[in-house]
Scaffold this motif. Structure first.
Motif, PDB file in Angstrom:
ATOM      1  N   SER A  56       0.840  -1.190   0.000  1.00 45.24           N
ATOM      2  CA  SER A  56       0.000   0.000   0.000  1.00 45.24           C
ATOM      3  C   SER A  56       0.877   1.244   0.000  1.00 45.24           C
ATOM      4  CB  SER A  56      -0.919   0.024   1.227  1.00 45.24           C
ATOM      5  OG  SER A  56      -1.835  -1.051   1.199  1.00 45.24           O
ATOM      6  N   ILE A  57       0.525   2.214  -0.845  1.00 43.81           N
ATOM      7  CA  ILE A  57       1.255   3.477  -0.917  1.00 43.81           C
ATOM      8  C   ILE A  57       0.269   4.613  -0.659  1.00 43.81           C
ATOM      9  CG2 ILE A  57       2.674   4.993  -2.342  1.00 43.81           C
ATOM     10  CD1 ILE A  57       3.461   2.575  -3.999  1.00 43.81           C
ATOM     11  N   LEU A  58       0.542   5.406   0.363  1.00 38.93           N
ATOM     12  CA  LEU A  58      -0.276   6.575   0.664  1.00 38.93           C
ATOM     13  C   LEU A  58       0.387   7.782   0.016  1.00 38.93           C
ATOM     14  CD1 LEU A  58      -2.842   7.298   2.277  1.00 38.93           C
ATOM     15  CD2 LEU A  58      -1.348   7.895   4.196  1.00 38.93           C
ATOM     16  N   LEU A  59      -0.247   8.336  -1.012  1.00 39.84           N
ATOM     17  CA  LEU A  59       0.346   9.422  -1.787  1.00 39.84           C
ATOM     18  C   LEU A  59       0.135  10.783  -1.131  1.00 39.84           C
ATOM     19  CD1 LEU A  59      -0.703   8.103  -5.296  1.00 39.84           C
ATOM     20  CD2 LEU A  59       1.504   7.864  -4.165  1.00 39.84           C
ATOM     21  N   ARG A  60      -0.892  10.889  -0.346  1.00 43.10           N
ATOM     22  CA  ARG A  60      -1.087  12.058   0.515  1.00 43.10           C
ATOM     23  C   ARG A  60      -2.043  11.658   1.622  1.00 43.10           C
ATOM     24  NH1 ARG A  60      -6.074  14.191   0.672  1.00 43.10           N
ATOM     25  NH2 ARG A  60      -7.222  14.851  -1.186  1.00 43.10           N
ATOM     26  N   LEU A  93     -14.084   9.386  -1.530  1.00 41.63           N
ATOM     27  CA  LEU A  93     -13.124   8.590  -2.286  1.00 41.63           C
ATOM     28  C   LEU A  93     -13.787   7.855  -3.448  1.00 41.63           C
ATOM     29  CD1 LEU A  93     -11.121   7.022   0.687  1.00 41.63           C
ATOM     30  CD2 LEU A  93     -10.555   9.074  -0.628  1.00 41.63           C
ATOM     31  N   PHE A  94     -13.162   7.973  -4.618  1.00 37.80           N
ATOM     32  CA  PHE A  94     -13.527   7.167  -5.777  1.00 37.80           C
ATOM     33  C   PHE A  94     -12.519   6.020  -5.865  1.00 37.80           C
ATOM     34  CE2 PHE A  94     -15.300  11.287  -6.804  1.00 37.80           C
ATOM     35  CZ  PHE A  94     -16.491  10.992  -7.448  1.00 37.80           C
ATOM     36  N   PHE A  95     -13.001   4.792  -5.938  1.00 41.50           N
ATOM     37  CA  PHE A  95     -12.114   3.638  -6.037  1.00 41.50           C
ATOM     38  C   PHE A  95     -12.202   3.031  -7.434  1.00 41.50           C
ATOM     39  CE2 PHE A  95     -12.754   3.645  -1.383  1.00 41.50           C
ATOM     40  CZ  PHE A  95     -11.435   3.550  -0.963  1.00 41.50           C
ATOM     41  N   ASP A  96     -11.064   2.570  -7.928  1.00 42.63           N
ATOM     42  CA  ASP A  96     -11.058   1.775  -9.155  1.00 42.63           C
ATOM     43  C   ASP A  96     -10.087   0.616  -8.976  1.00 42.63           C
ATOM     44  OD1 ASP A  96      -8.304   2.554 -10.363  1.00 42.63           O
ATOM     45  OD2 ASP A  96      -9.252   4.501 -10.069  1.00 42.63           O
ATOM     46  N   CYS A  97     -10.418  -0.491  -9.587  1.00 43.87           N
ATOM     47  CA  CYS A  97      -9.647  -1.721  -9.409  1.00 43.87           C
ATOM     48  C   CYS A  97      -9.358  -2.338 -10.774  1.00 43.87           C
ATOM     49  CB  CYS A  97     -10.436  -2.695  -8.533  1.00 43.87           C
ATOM     50  SG  CYS A  97      -9.598  -4.247  -8.214  1.00 43.87           S
ATOM     51  N   VAL A 108      -4.538  -4.240  -8.810  1.00 39.47           N
ATOM     52  CA  VAL A 108      -4.176  -2.876  -8.415  1.00 39.47           C
ATOM     53  C   VAL A 108      -5.447  -2.075  -8.137  1.00 39.47           C
ATOM     54  CG1 VAL A 108      -2.994  -0.756  -9.083  1.00 39.47           C
ATOM     55  CG2 VAL A 108      -2.083  -2.978  -9.810  1.00 39.47           C
ATOM     56  N   THR A 109      -5.534  -1.523  -6.939  1.00 39.71           N
ATOM     57  CA  THR A 109      -6.681  -0.707  -6.543  1.00 39.71           C
ATOM     58  C   THR A 109      -6.199   0.688  -6.179  1.00 39.71           C
ATOM     59  OG1 THR A 109      -7.762  -2.681  -5.646  1.00 39.71           O
ATOM     60  CG2 THR A 109      -8.676  -0.548  -5.008  1.00 39.71           C
ATOM     61  N   CYS A 110      -6.887   1.703  -6.684  1.00 40.46           N
ATOM     62  CA  CYS A 110      -6.506   3.094  -6.427  1.00 40.46           C
ATOM     63  C   CYS A 110      -7.687   3.855  -5.834  1.00 40.46           C
ATOM     64  CB  CYS A 110      -6.053   3.779  -7.714  1.00 40.46           C
ATOM     65  SG  CYS A 110      -4.616   3.011  -8.499  1.00 40.46           S
ATOM     66  N   VAL A 132      -7.566  13.634  -7.609  1.00 39.58           N
ATOM     67  CA  VAL A 132      -6.153  13.294  -7.528  1.00 39.58           C
ATOM     68  C   VAL A 132      -6.018  11.944  -6.822  1.00 39.58           C
ATOM     69  CG1 VAL A 132      -5.897  14.559  -5.346  1.00 39.58           C
ATOM     70  CG2 VAL A 132      -3.886  14.073  -6.743  1.00 39.58           C
ATOM     71  N   MET A 133      -5.086  11.117  -7.303  1.00 40.77           N
ATOM     72  CA  MET A 133      -4.870   9.820  -6.669  1.00 40.77           C
ATOM     73  C   MET A 133      -4.213  10.025  -5.308  1.00 40.77           C
ATOM     74  SD  MET A 133      -2.610   6.500  -7.885  1.00 40.77           S
ATOM     75  CE  MET A 133      -3.328   6.496  -9.529  1.00 40.77           C
ATOM     76  N   VAL A 134      -4.798   9.421  -4.278  1.00 40.14           N
ATOM     77  CA  VAL A 134      -4.271   9.584  -2.921  1.00 40.14           C
ATOM     78  C   VAL A 134      -3.752   8.277  -2.334  1.00 40.14           C
ATOM     79  CG1 VAL A 134      -5.721  11.582  -2.433  1.00 40.14           C
ATOM     80  CG2 VAL A 134      -6.593   9.283  -1.945  1.00 40.14           C
ATOM     81  N   TRP A 135      -4.078   7.161  -2.969  1.00 41.64           N
ATOM     82  CA  TRP A 135      -3.690   5.858  -2.408  1.00 41.64           C
ATOM     83  C   TRP A 135      -3.643   4.829  -3.525  1.00 41.64           C
ATOM     84  CZ3 TRP A 135      -6.742   1.305  -2.044  1.00 41.64           C
ATOM     85  CH2 TRP A 135      -6.255   0.308  -1.182  1.00 41.64           C
ATOM     86  N   LYS A 136      -2.654   3.939  -3.453  1.00 40.70           N
ATOM     87  CA  LYS A 136      -2.526   2.867  -4.437  1.00 40.70           C
ATOM     88  C   LYS A 136      -2.132   1.585  -3.722  1.00 40.70           C
ATOM     89  CE  LYS A 136      -0.137   1.545  -8.720  1.00 40.70           C
ATOM     90  NZ  LYS A 136       0.851   1.959  -9.749  1.00 40.70           N
ATOM     91  N   ASN A 137      -2.808   0.503  -4.072  1.00 42.59           N
ATOM     92  CA  ASN A 137      -2.547  -0.785  -3.430  1.00 42.59           C
ATOM     93  C   ASN A 137      -2.357  -1.863  -4.492  1.00 42.59           C
ATOM     94  OD1 ASN A 137      -2.827  -2.352  -0.644  1.00 42.59           O
ATOM     95  ND2 ASN A 137      -3.850  -3.581  -2.204  1.00 42.59           N
ATOM     96  N   THR A 138      -1.323  -2.670  -4.325  1.00 47.35           N
ATOM     97  CA  THR A 138      -1.086  -3.802  -5.219  1.00 47.35           C
ATOM     98  C   THR A 138      -1.183  -5.091  -4.413  1.00 47.35           C
ATOM     99  OG1 THR A 138       0.397  -2.478  -6.605  1.00 47.35           O
ATOM    100  CG2 THR A 138       0.487  -4.871  -6.864  1.00 47.35           C
TER     101      THR A 138
END
Length: 251
Positions: A134-138, A146-150, A169-171, A188-194
Motif C-alpha cells: 500500500s502506498i499513501l500518496l497524501r 473517495l472514488f475507487f477503481d480496481c 491494483v486498486t486506487c 487526484v490519486m491519494v492511495w494505491k494498493n497492489t
C-alpha cells in the motif's frame, strides 16, 4: 416430485444469476457490491472455471462511479483490531489519522468483485495471498469522498512451483485541494494498493529461464524488524471488519 421441483428451482436460480453477471471487462458500479452477491458469484464460478495455467488474461476493470466516505464503524473496528486505538480501545474518527493500510478495508469488496468477474479465468476459492503493498500518496481525511477503481493486471506470472501469480491494483482518488500538485482533473490519486495472489494450479515445469527473470520479480529481501504476537481470533475479527469470509480466517 419434490426433489424434481427443488432441482428445477435451483436450475432457474442458477440461470438467473448467470444472466445478471457482468459481461464487459470494464464494469462501472454506483455502489460497492454486497458480500453475499460477491461470494455467490465465487461459488458459482466453480461450475465453469478451471484451474489451468495461463500467462495472460483479460484486463478487468471495476470502477465506482459515485464516491464513498470512510465508514466510522469499520474504521473504529480496524483501529481497535490493529492496535492504533488508545489504551481504552476508543478512537475519534474525525481526528484520527487514516493509516495507509486502511483504504484496503473500504475497497475490499471492489477487489473481490474484480476477481469474481466471469472473465477472470481462475476460480479464486483456495487462492493464497502472496504479498500486499500500500502506498499513501497524501494524507486521507475523514471528510474526503473517495472514488475507487480496481484493475486486474492481464500479465500473469508462473511461480517456481508452477502456480499462477496475479496482481490486482486498486486506487483511491479524492477531490483535488489547494495543497495537491499538478492540474487538470478535479480528482487526484491519494492511495494505491497492489495485491498479489497465487492461484494454486496443477504444477507445471518452467522453461530454462530463471524464475526471477521469467516473472520479472525484483523484490528486495527484507530483514526482521519486529515480531507481533496476535490473539487466536484476530483473523475472524479482521474478516468481520473487511467483509471477508475466507475460510482460512478462523485459523
Amino acid at each position: 416430485m419434490i426433489s424434481l421441483f427443488i432441482l428445477l428451482s435451483f436450475f432457474i436460480f442458477f440461470i438467473a444469476v448467470l444472466i445478471c453477471l457482468p459481461r464487459s471487462v470494464k464494469v462501472e458500479l454506483s455502489a460497492l457490491p454486497s458480500p453475499a452477491w460477491i461470494y455467490l458469484q465465487i461459488v458459482l464460478s466453480l461450475f465453469y472455471k478451471k484451474l489451468i495455467v495461463k500467462k495472460r488474461g483479460p484486463k478487468i476493470e471495476v470502477n465506482l462511479t459515485k464516491p464513498v466516505r470512510i465508514s466510522p464503524t469499520r474504521f473504529q473496528g480496524f483501529m481497535r483490531l490493529t492496535g492504533f486505538a488508545g489504551q481504552d480501545g476508543k478512537v475519534e474518527p474525525a481526528s484520527a489519522i487514516i493509516p495507509a493500510s486502511y483504504p484496503f478495508v473500504e475497497s475490499f469488496r471492489l477487489t473481490m468483485q474484480a476477481l469474481a468477474h466471469p472473465q477472470f479465468p481462475f476460480p479464486i476459492l483456495g487462492s493464497v495471498l502472496s504479498k500486499n503493498r500500500s502506498i499513501l500518496l497524501r494524507e486521507i481525511h475523514h471528510e474526503d469522498k473517495l472514488f475507487f477503481d480496481c484493475t486486474v493486471n492481464p500479465n500473469y506470472r508462473i511461480t517456481d512451483k508452477g502456480h499462477v501469480e496475479v496482481d490486482v491494483v486498486t486506487c483511491a482518488h479524492a477531490m483535488r485541494t489547494a495543497n495537491d500538485r499538478g492540474s487538470g482533473s478535479s480528482n487526484v490519486m491519494v492511495w494505491k494498493n497492489t495485491l498479489t495472489i497465487i492461484i494454486l494450479t496443477k504444477r507445471m515445469k518452467k522453461k530454462d529461464e530463471s524464475s526471477a527473470a521469467a516473472s520479472g520479480d525484483t523484490s528486495p529481501s527484507f530483514g526482521r524488524l519486529v515480531t507481533w504476537h496476535l490473539t487466536g481470533d484476530v483473523g475472524r475479527r479482521y474478516g468481520g471488519v473487511s467483509g471477508g469470509l475466507n475460510p482460512l480466517y478462523p485459523w
